[in-house]
Scaffold this motif. Structure first.
Motif, mmCIF file in Angstrom:
data_model
loop_
_atom_site.group_PDB
_atom_site.id
_atom_site.type_symbol
_atom_site.label_atom_id
_atom_site.label_comp_id
_atom_site.label_asym_id
_atom_site.label_seq_id
_atom_site.Cartn_x
_atom_site.Cartn_y
_atom_site.Cartn_z
ATOM 1 N N LEU A 122 0.833 -1.200 0.000
ATOM 2 C CA LEU A 122 0.000 0.000 0.000
ATOM 3 C C LEU A 122 0.871 1.254 0.000
ATOM 4 O O LEU A 122 1.489 1.588 1.018
ATOM 5 N N LEU A 123 0.923 1.950 -1.121
ATOM 6 C CA LEU A 123 1.677 3.189 -1.234
ATOM 7 C C LEU A 123 0.815 4.350 -0.763
ATOM 8 O O LEU A 123 -0.348 4.482 -1.163
ATOM 9 N N ALA A 124 1.398 5.211 0.052
ATOM 10 C CA ALA A 124 0.621 6.317 0.634
ATOM 11 C C ALA A 124 0.024 7.214 -0.438
ATOM 12 O O ALA A 124 -1.117 7.680 -0.320
ATOM 13 N N ALA A 125 0.776 7.459 -1.515
ATOM 14 C CA ALA A 125 0.309 8.390 -2.546
ATOM 15 C C ALA A 125 -0.930 7.892 -3.279
ATOM 16 O O ALA A 125 -1.671 8.675 -3.876
ATOM 17 N N GLU A 126 -1.180 6.579 -3.258
ATOM 18 C CA GLU A 126 -2.314 6.024 -3.994
ATOM 19 C C GLU A 126 -3.623 6.130 -3.231
ATOM 20 O O GLU A 126 -4.699 5.979 -3.814
ATOM 21 N N GLY A 127 -3.564 6.335 -1.929
ATOM 22 C CA GLY A 127 -4.777 6.561 -1.159
ATOM 23 C C GLY A 127 -5.594 5.334 -0.824
ATOM 24 O O GLY A 127 -6.739 5.456 -0.376
ATOM 25 N N LEU A 128 -5.051 4.121 -1.014
ATOM 26 C CA LEU A 128 -5.840 2.919 -0.734
ATOM 27 C C LEU A 128 -6.157 2.767 0.746
ATOM 28 O O LEU A 128 -7.236 2.282 1.112
ATOM 29 N N ARG A 129 -5.235 3.148 1.614
ATOM 30 C CA ARG A 129 -5.496 3.020 3.050
ATOM 31 C C ARG A 129 -6.725 3.830 3.448
ATOM 32 O O ARG A 129 -7.523 3.404 4.277
ATOM 33 N N GLY A 130 -6.845 5.026 2.877
ATOM 34 C CA GLY A 130 -8.001 5.856 3.204
ATOM 35 C C GLY A 130 -9.298 5.205 2.790
ATOM 36 O O GLY A 130 -10.293 5.256 3.512
ATOM 37 N N VAL A 131 -9.309 4.588 1.613
ATOM 38 C CA VAL A 131 -10.506 3.888 1.142
ATOM 39 C C VAL A 131 -10.835 2.728 2.061
ATOM 40 O O VAL A 131 -11.984 2.519 2.470
ATOM 41 N N LEU A 132 -9.824 1.954 2.420
ATOM 42 C CA LEU A 132 -10.036 0.752 3.222
ATOM 43 C C LEU A 132 -10.302 1.062 4.691
ATOM 44 O O LEU A 132 -10.672 0.167 5.449
ATOM 45 N N SER A 133 -10.124 2.310 5.096
ATOM 46 C CA SER A 133 -10.363 2.672 6.494
ATOM 47 C C SER A 133 -11.834 2.950 6.778
ATOM 48 O O SER A 133 -12.211 3.170 7.932
ATOM 49 N N GLY A 189 -15.483 11.744 -0.906
ATOM 50 C CA GLY A 189 -15.091 11.660 0.487
ATOM 51 C C GLY A 189 -15.340 12.978 1.186
ATOM 52 O O GLY A 189 -15.389 14.037 0.565
ATOM 53 N N THR A 190 -15.490 12.963 2.485
ATOM 54 C CA THR A 190 -15.666 14.179 3.250
ATOM 55 C C THR A 190 -14.315 14.845 3.446
ATOM 56 O O THR A 190 -13.259 14.258 3.209
ATOM 57 N N ALA A 191 -14.358 16.104 3.921
ATOM 58 C CA ALA A 191 -13.110 16.809 4.219
ATOM 59 C C ALA A 191 -12.336 16.074 5.303
ATOM 60 O O ALA A 191 -11.106 16.005 5.267
ATOM 61 N N GLU A 192 -13.058 15.483 6.264
ATOM 62 C CA GLU A 192 -12.401 14.754 7.342
ATOM 63 C C GLU A 192 -11.674 13.518 6.819
ATOM 64 O O GLU A 192 -10.551 13.234 7.228
ATOM 65 N N SER A 193 -12.311 12.769 5.918
ATOM 66 C CA SER A 193 -11.646 11.588 5.373
ATOM 67 C C SER A 193 -10.444 11.992 4.528
ATOM 68 O O SER A 193 -9.444 11.283 4.468
ATOM 69 N N GLY A 194 -10.533 13.160 3.862
ATOM 70 C CA GLY A 194 -9.391 13.658 3.108
ATOM 71 C C GLY A 194 -8.224 13.992 4.016
ATOM 72 O O GLY A 194 -7.063 13.703 3.701
ATOM 73 N N LEU A 195 -8.511 14.582 5.167
ATOM 74 C CA LEU A 195 -7.461 14.871 6.141
ATOM 75 C C LEU A 195 -6.850 13.588 6.682
ATOM 76 O O LEU A 195 -5.639 13.519 6.910
ATOM 77 N N PHE A 196 -7.682 12.563 6.889
ATOM 78 C CA PHE A 196 -7.141 11.299 7.385
ATOM 79 C C PHE A 196 -6.207 10.674 6.356
ATOM 80 O O PHE A 196 -5.153 10.144 6.707
ATOM 81 N N ARG A 197 -6.566 10.729 5.078
ATOM 82 C CA ARG A 197 -5.685 10.187 4.042
ATOM 83 C C ARG A 197 -4.371 10.959 3.981
ATOM 84 O O ARG A 197 -3.310 10.371 3.791
ATOM 85 N N ARG A 198 -4.443 12.278 4.180
ATOM 86 C CA ARG A 198 -3.208 13.070 4.211
ATOM 87 C C ARG A 198 -2.359 12.701 5.428
ATOM 88 O O ARG A 198 -1.123 12.646 5.339
ATOM 89 N N PHE A 199 -3.013 12.459 6.559
ATOM 90 C CA PHE A 199 -2.276 12.012 7.749
ATOM 91 C C PHE A 199 -1.578 10.680 7.483
ATOM 92 O O PHE A 199 -0.398 10.504 7.837
ATOM 93 N N GLU A 200 -2.277 9.749 6.847
ATOM 94 C CA GLU A 200 -1.665 8.455 6.542
ATOM 95 C C GLU A 200 -0.467 8.612 5.609
ATOM 96 O O GLU A 200 0.555 7.936 5.775
ATOM 97 N N ALA A 201 -0.582 9.506 4.629
ATOM 98 C CA ALA A 201 0.535 9.741 3.714
ATOM 99 C C ALA A 201 1.732 10.321 4.460
ATOM 100 O O ALA A 201 2.886 9.906 4.235
ATOM 101 N N LEU A 202 1.465 11.266 5.361
ATOM 102 C CA LEU A 202 2.549 11.832 6.161
ATOM 103 C C LEU A 202 3.169 10.785 7.080
ATOM 104 O O LEU A 202 4.392 10.764 7.286
ATOM 105 N N LEU A 203 2.335 9.912 7.624
ATOM 106 C CA LEU A 203 2.829 8.864 8.511
ATOM 107 C C LEU A 203 3.780 7.933 7.777
ATOM 108 O O LEU A 203 4.818 7.527 8.315
ATOM 109 N N GLU A 204 3.452 7.591 6.533
ATOM 110 C CA GLU A 204 4.341 6.742 5.749
ATOM 111 C C GLU A 204 5.664 7.447 5.459
ATOM 112 O O GLU A 204 6.721 6.819 5.408
ATOM 113 N N GLN A 205 5.618 8.753 5.278
ATOM 114 C CA GLN A 205 6.821 9.508 4.943
ATOM 115 C C GLN A 205 7.720 9.763 6.150
ATOM 116 O O GLN A 205 8.939 9.810 6.014
ATOM 117 N N HIS A 206 7.125 9.924 7.335
ATOM 118 C CA HIS A 206 7.885 10.443 8.466
ATOM 119 C C HIS A 206 7.919 9.541 9.699
ATOM 120 O O HIS A 206 8.417 9.973 10.744
#
Length: 301
Positions: A122-133, A189-206
């Protein structure tokens, strides 16, 4: 072709049950870690032992896909009872409580994938984690069924390159499930789910930089309290637990797939004291890093 349904459980962290009645398992009724890339079994092999009813529980660090060929029943998803019908996918995200009541003689298969394999796929940039969450029930496809049968055939064959092929097929399965979930929701997706996907992407990076909740919240231009509200809505857990869980998964991946000393793994994960790393790992998983590695080697014998 007979009707079938798919059930997806995305559970990749060690959760603490809110009540003693809700158990935390790797596989239902078992506490040991997976010794293989995936685990494959029929629905009947486990369900028949429990009168076709699997009580509500959580999975620790596992992702499962269940395919129903014949029969059906109902799934309990965080308190909601959802009927299981032919050609459905039921998504159960990380940490969500779930259980099943199958009709007697229901036929099908259950695929279980270790969380470390998912981290590779699961690559963060693809957003699959957000969908599956996000939990939900959507229709399955013949392509998903064909991929499931390929995985089971490869798992049973024990041919050369088996682990590599199983990882690739499992990644394809996850992608197809995410596609089905997104297709039915229209990708909205809602704004909240978009923020969660961005958080997941940052988590993978950092995650190797040991960012705090405040660091992640600052990068998202929100408060730590807001970030915790978002992660609780998406997964039922706090941001700090998700951060720790990602670090533990990286540690487990190194313990399983490399021969690096525990001290080297600790330093690579940003710990200045290997002994402290061992205490953190043991508190999160129930085993010290060395004991976990010894258990894996014992299961291979």
């Amino acid at each position: 072709m007979e009707g079938f349904a798919f059930v997806l459980y995305y559970s990749n962290m060690r959760s603490t049950a809110p009540a003693p009645a809700i158990r935390v398992y790797n596989l239902f009724g078992e506490s040991g870690d997976l010794p293989d890339v995936v685990h494959c079994e029929t629905i009947a092999s486990r369900s028949v032992l429990h009168d076709w009813t699997l009580a509500v529980h959580r999975h620790a660090r596992l992702h499962q896909v269940l395919l129903i060929e014949r029969g059906g029943g109902e799934a309990t998803l965080d308190g909601r009872v959802v009927p299981l019908k032919p050609m459905q996918i039921v998504n159960v995200p990380v940490g969500h409580v779930h259980g099943f009541r199958f009709e007697p003689d229901t036929q099908g298969w259950v695929l279980t994938i270790a969380a470390e394999i998912l981290d590779e796929a699961l690559l963060a940039a693809e957003g699959l984690r957000g969908v599956l969450s996000q939990s939900g029930v959507v229709r399955g496809t013949p392509q998903l069924r064909a991929t499931m049968k390929q995985i089971f055939a490869e798992h049973a064959a024990r041919d050369y390159g088996r682990a590599h092929v199983l990882r690739a097929l499992s990644a394809a399965m996850i992608g197809l499930v995410a596609r089905a979930l997104t297709g039915e929701s229209g990708g909205n997706g809602t704004a909240e789910s978009g923020l969660f996907r961005r958080f997941e992407a940052l988590l993978e990076q950092h995650h190797l930089e040991r960012w705090s909740v405040a660091n992640y919240a600052g990068a998202l231009s929100i408060t730590p309290t807001h970030l915790n509200r978002i992660t609780r809505a998406a997964t039922g857990d706090t941001a700090s637990h998700l951060i720790l869980n990602r670090l533990i998964r990286e540690a487990r991946r190194n313990l399983v797939y490399t021969n690096l000393p525990v001290s080297t793994i600790a330093y690579a994960l940003g710990f200045e004291d290997p002994a402290y790393f061992s205490r953190v790992y043991a508190a999160a998983t129930g085993l010290s890093p060395r004991a976990f590695r010894a258990q894996l080697h014992g299961s291979e014998g």
